[in-house]
Each structure stands twice: as structure tokens, then as C-alpha cells.
Motif scaffolding. Structure first.
Motif, mmCIF file in Angstrom:
data_model
loop_
_atom_site.group_PDB
_atom_site.id
_atom_site.type_symbol
_atom_site.label_atom_id
_atom_site.label_comp_id
_atom_site.label_asym_id
_atom_site.label_seq_id
_atom_site.Cartn_x
_atom_site.Cartn_y
_atom_site.Cartn_z
ATOM 1 N N ALA A 34 29.666 -1.284 33.816
ATOM 2 C CA ALA A 34 29.091 -0.935 32.511
ATOM 3 C C ALA A 34 27.570 -1.043 32.492
ATOM 4 N N THR A 35 27.000 -1.783 33.417
ATOM 5 C CA THR A 35 25.537 -1.889 33.449
ATOM 6 C C THR A 35 24.877 -0.556 33.792
ATOM 7 N N VAL A 36 25.663 0.430 34.214
ATOM 8 C CA VAL A 36 25.107 1.747 34.527
ATOM 9 C C VAL A 36 24.485 2.388 33.287
ATOM 10 N N LEU A 37 24.950 2.036 32.098
ATOM 11 C CA LEU A 37 24.349 2.609 30.887
ATOM 12 C C LEU A 37 22.889 2.196 30.765
ATOM 13 N N HIS A 38 22.631 0.907 30.907
ATOM 14 C CA HIS A 38 21.252 0.426 30.790
ATOM 15 C C HIS A 38 20.400 0.944 31.943
#
Length: 119
Positions: A34-38
């Protein structure tokens, strides 16, 4: 509509993931993914001078490189009208929605025209 919109900074986890009740649905690997969004938003800021189309393309490539992520949308739009932009020559709202597992995560940032300057 009789509503005021108040813009405030996004509250984030130390790894950049926006705080959200949806994060509770993420398993360990999904949480990491989910850190791919940031990371995609940071990339947008880094390549702002490339033009809105290129920003969208690079963000898509980064998100699609994460095997657990399914991209819903990436937008680089005029912050006032939400019309999609070709050039970041005014404040732009960069936003995205990505599915990680059963969670649909959203995030955004405002990109200022001065962010286009070569660094």
C-alpha cells in the motif's frame, strides 16, 4: 451547496501511508504494498516539469509494478475545477485510487506550479 471546503494536510503513518480505517483490512504484505500510493505521489512531485500526461504515465508504471496493486485511476487535475491538465501551470490536484486486496485506498496531494522548477 452552502458548504465550505477546508484543505488540511493528510495525516500519514511513518512510511507515508495515509491514515485510514481501511488500513485495518490490510494484511502484512498488503500493508507493505500500500505504500506505493505515497511513493507515486512523491514521484509526481519529482517529475512535475515533465507535464501532466507524463506524470500520470510514470505514476501508472510505478503502481503497476506492485503486484498486489490494481489501479483504479490516476488524475492530475486543476485544483479548482478538477479538469484534467496537460501542463502543471497552476495548482494541480494529483489523486489516485488503488485496490490492495479487498481495500480500495485513495490518496492525493496538491502540486504547486513552482514544484515544476528544475531542482
Amino acid at each position: 451547496l452552502g458548504a465550505d471546503i477546508v484543505v488540511a494536510p493528510t495525516v500519514r503513518e511513518p512510511d507515508g501511508l495515509a491514515l485510514s480505517s481501511r488500513n485495518a483490512y490490510l494484511g502484512t504484505e498488503e500493508r507493505r504494498a500500500a505504500t506505493v500510493l505515497h511513493r507515486a505521489l512523491l514521484l509526481a512531485s519529482d517529475v512535475a516539469a515533465a507535464g501532466a500526461g507524463e506524470i500520470r504515465a510514470r505514476m501508472r508504471r510505478l503502481i503497476e509494478s506492485e503486484s498486489l496493486a490494481t489501479l483504479d485511476y490516476v488524475s492530475v487535475a486543476d485544483a479548482a475545477t478538477l479538469d484534467e491538465l496537460k501542463v502543471v501551470d497552476r495548482p494541480a490536484l494529483v489523486s489516485l485510487a488503488v485496490r490492495i486486496g479487498r481495500s480500495r485506498l485513495i490518496d492525493n496531494m496538491v502540486l504547486q506550479p513552482q514544484d515544476r522548477e528544475d531542482r
